[in-house]
Scaffold this motif. Structure first.
Motif, short mmCIF file in Angstrom:
data_model
loop_
_atom_site.label_atom_id
_atom_site.label_comp_id
_atom_site.label_asym_id
_atom_site.label_seq_id
_atom_site.Cartn_x
_atom_site.Cartn_y
_atom_site.Cartn_z
N PHE A 3 0.86 -1.20 0.00
CA PHE A 3 0.00 0.00 0.00
C PHE A 3 0.89 1.24 0.00
O PHE A 3 1.90 1.27 0.68
CB PHE A 3 -0.92 0.02 1.24
CG PHE A 3 -1.79 1.24 1.33
CD1 PHE A 3 -2.96 1.33 0.59
CD2 PHE A 3 -1.43 2.31 2.13
CE1 PHE A 3 -3.76 2.46 0.67
CE2 PHE A 3 -2.22 3.44 2.21
CZ PHE A 3 -3.39 3.51 1.47
N THR A 6 0.83 5.80 -0.37
CA THR A 6 0.08 7.05 -0.37
C THR A 6 1.07 8.21 -0.31
O THR A 6 2.27 8.01 -0.21
CB THR A 6 -0.90 7.11 0.82
OG1 THR A 6 -1.73 8.27 0.70
CG2 THR A 6 -0.16 7.14 2.13
N GLN A 42 -10.03 11.39 3.54
CA GLN A 42 -10.14 10.05 2.97
C GLN A 42 -8.79 9.34 2.96
O GLN A 42 -8.68 8.17 3.30
CB GLN A 42 -10.71 10.12 1.56
CG GLN A 42 -10.88 8.75 0.90
CD GLN A 42 -11.43 8.87 -0.51
OE1 GLN A 42 -11.63 9.97 -1.02
NE2 GLN A 42 -11.66 7.74 -1.15
N HIS A 43 -7.73 10.07 2.58
CA HIS A 43 -6.39 9.47 2.56
C HIS A 43 -5.96 9.07 3.98
O HIS A 43 -5.34 8.01 4.18
CB HIS A 43 -5.39 10.46 1.97
CG HIS A 43 -5.60 10.70 0.50
ND1 HIS A 43 -5.07 11.78 -0.17
CD2 HIS A 43 -6.29 9.99 -0.41
CE1 HIS A 43 -5.43 11.73 -1.43
NE2 HIS A 43 -6.17 10.65 -1.61
N SER A 73 -7.97 8.18 6.46
CA SER A 73 -8.76 7.01 6.85
C SER A 73 -8.21 5.75 6.21
O SER A 73 -8.11 4.69 6.85
CB SER A 73 -10.23 7.22 6.47
OG SER A 73 -10.77 8.34 7.14
N GLN A 74 -7.82 5.83 4.93
CA GLN A 74 -7.27 4.66 4.25
C GLN A 74 -5.98 4.21 4.92
O GLN A 74 -5.75 3.02 5.14
CB GLN A 74 -7.03 4.98 2.78
CG GLN A 74 -8.30 5.17 1.98
CD GLN A 74 -8.02 5.60 0.54
OE1 GLN A 74 -6.89 5.90 0.18
NE2 GLN A 74 -9.06 5.64 -0.28
N PHE A 75 -5.10 5.18 5.27
CA PHE A 75 -3.84 4.83 5.92
C PHE A 75 -4.09 4.20 7.29
O PHE A 75 -3.43 3.23 7.67
CB PHE A 75 -2.96 6.07 6.05
CG PHE A 75 -1.57 5.79 6.52
CD1 PHE A 75 -0.55 5.49 5.62
CD2 PHE A 75 -1.27 5.80 7.87
CE1 PHE A 75 0.73 5.23 6.06
CE2 PHE A 75 0.02 5.53 8.32
CZ PHE A 75 1.01 5.25 7.40
N GLU A 132 -6.81 2.56 8.33
CA GLU A 132 -7.36 1.21 8.17
C GLU A 132 -6.26 0.21 7.81
O GLU A 132 -6.22 -0.90 8.35
CB GLU A 132 -8.44 1.23 7.08
CG GLU A 132 -9.68 2.01 7.48
CD GLU A 132 -10.67 2.15 6.33
OE1 GLU A 132 -10.35 1.64 5.23
OE2 GLU A 132 -11.73 2.77 6.53
N LYS A 133 -5.36 0.60 6.92
CA LYS A 133 -4.27 -0.29 6.56
C LYS A 133 -3.34 -0.53 7.76
O LYS A 133 -2.83 -1.65 7.94
CB LYS A 133 -3.48 0.30 5.38
CG LYS A 133 -2.36 -0.59 4.87
CD LYS A 133 -2.86 -1.95 4.42
CE LYS A 133 -3.77 -1.84 3.21
NZ LYS A 133 -4.15 -3.19 2.71
N GLU A 139 -4.95 -3.20 9.84
CA GLU A 139 -4.82 -4.51 9.22
C GLU A 139 -3.41 -5.07 9.41
O GLU A 139 -3.22 -6.25 9.77
CB GLU A 139 -5.15 -4.41 7.72
CG GLU A 139 -6.60 -4.06 7.44
CD GLU A 139 -6.85 -3.89 5.95
OE1 GLU A 139 -5.91 -4.15 5.16
OE2 GLU A 139 -7.96 -3.49 5.57
#
Length: 354
Positions: A9, A11, A96-97, A99-101, A103-104, A107
């Motif tokens: 991933f 960003t 949004q960026h 939140s994506q980071f 969440e990853k 995980e």
């Protein structure tokens, strides 16, 4: 560079590190946004966050199950790395960026936990004695103190607690101001980066417009000469097949040139709209700068209040020490008076007996 690792991933974000001296302020790792990636090492079953600026690794953080990624604002997040003895902060261009980071991160943290449990299970199977001591926790020693000065300590404790609480509250307000300032600074860097891109695009667009204007003038001249040629051919009234073919070719060329001119006009309108968008971005940047100035003024005011509180604390401690000295002197005088009174009573008792 990382031949055993594969990116899972990526960003873009502005990278910060905590100031090792103050442990409160953020230090920018670069002037522009960098690529931040999650990497997985299949050989060692390890996850890492890596960001490279030029030839230097700005971030090289191994993810462990006890790490936590915290969102401190809509576009800023941070996590602590005990191995690197630092705290990393990331400023994103949008929520949004972020939140994506985040969440990853969760995980990858869960995957690291599962990998550690799997490794521990294998270790316990090979050496059962390790499972006995791996979960032992030593109790913390309890220290108690009793003595003649204990009552004196509790008499001054309430005043110390009130003054310390006020000082901690002011420090907390200063810390919150610093965090807000960093968040605005991250957004300012993002706007500045976008502004630089828009300026470069505008310069390139202006150069292209000049070139297209020259091409348009050349096409218009060529079109005018072709029209004159067509008019001459029509006036001559030549009806042979060769003349008809030339006329059709010239008409087709004229249509193509007109379509090309129309396409160039549309591109010019698009460039004008991009220029208007750049002006809007400049307005947002000025607003951000104004907010930064307001935050700096607020921080200055909080620092002045903190200095005043520290001065008041020093004066209070000096006054309390003075009072304690006076009480000690009075106690000594009372002891002397009591001793003298005791001697007088003994003398009176002797006189009565005689």
């Amino acid at each position: 560079l990382f031949c055993r690792e594969q990116p899972i991933f990526s960003t873009r974000a502005h990278v910060f590190q905590i100031d090792p001296a103050t442990k409160r302020n953020w230090i920018p790792a670069s002037k522009h946004a960098l690529t931040v990636s999650y990497f997985y090492d299949a050989t060692r079953n390890v996850y890492r966050i890596i960001s490279v600026g030029g030839t230097k690794a700005i971030i090289n953080s191994t993810i462990t199950p006890n790490m936590t990624f915290t969102k401190t604002s809509q576009k800023f997040g941070q996590w602590a790395d005990s191995r690197a003895n630092t705290v990393y902060g990331l400023g994103f261009a949008s929520e949004q960026h972020l939140s994506q980071f985040a969440e990853k991160f969760q995980e990858v943290k869960e995957a690291a936990r599962l990998a550690r449990e799997k490794s521990q299970d294998k270790t316990e199977l090979t050496n059962p004695a390790l499972s006995i001591t791996s979960h032992q926790v030593l109790p913390s020693p309890i220290i108690s103190s009793n003595g003649p000065g204990e009552d004196k300590l509790f008499r001054s404790q309430s005043a110390d607690v009130e003054i310390t609480t006020e000082k901690e509250r002011l420090k907390k307000m200063l810390s919150e101001g610093s965090v807000s300032e960093v968040q605005w600074e991250a957004e300012f860097f993002s706007l500045q980066d976008n502004n630089n891109k828009l300026v470069a695009a505008l310069h390139e667009a202006n150069a292209n417009v000049e070139q297209w204007k020259k091409q348009l003038a050349a096409y218009q001249e060529e079109t005018e000469s072709l029209r004159q040629r067509v008019a001459e051919l029509e006036s001559q009234g030549a009806h042979d097949s060769s003349s008809d073919n030339n006329k059709e070719e010239l008409s087709q060329t004229l249509e193509e040139l007109e379509l090309l001119i129309k396409a160039k006009d549309e591109e010019i309108q698009l460039l004008k709209s991009q220029k208007a968008a750049r002006w809007e971005a400049e307005g947002e940047r000025e607003e951000t700068l104004q907010k930064l100035q307001e935050l700096e003024a607020r921080n200055t005011e909080l620092e002045q209040r903190l200095q005043l509180a520290e001065q008041t604390l020093a004066e209070t401690l000096a006054e309390r020490e003075k009072i304690q000295n006076e009480v000690t002197k009075v106690a000594e005088i009372m002891d002397v008076k009591i001793f003298e009174l005791s001697e007088i009573r003994q003398g009176l008792a002797k006189l009565v007996e005689s």
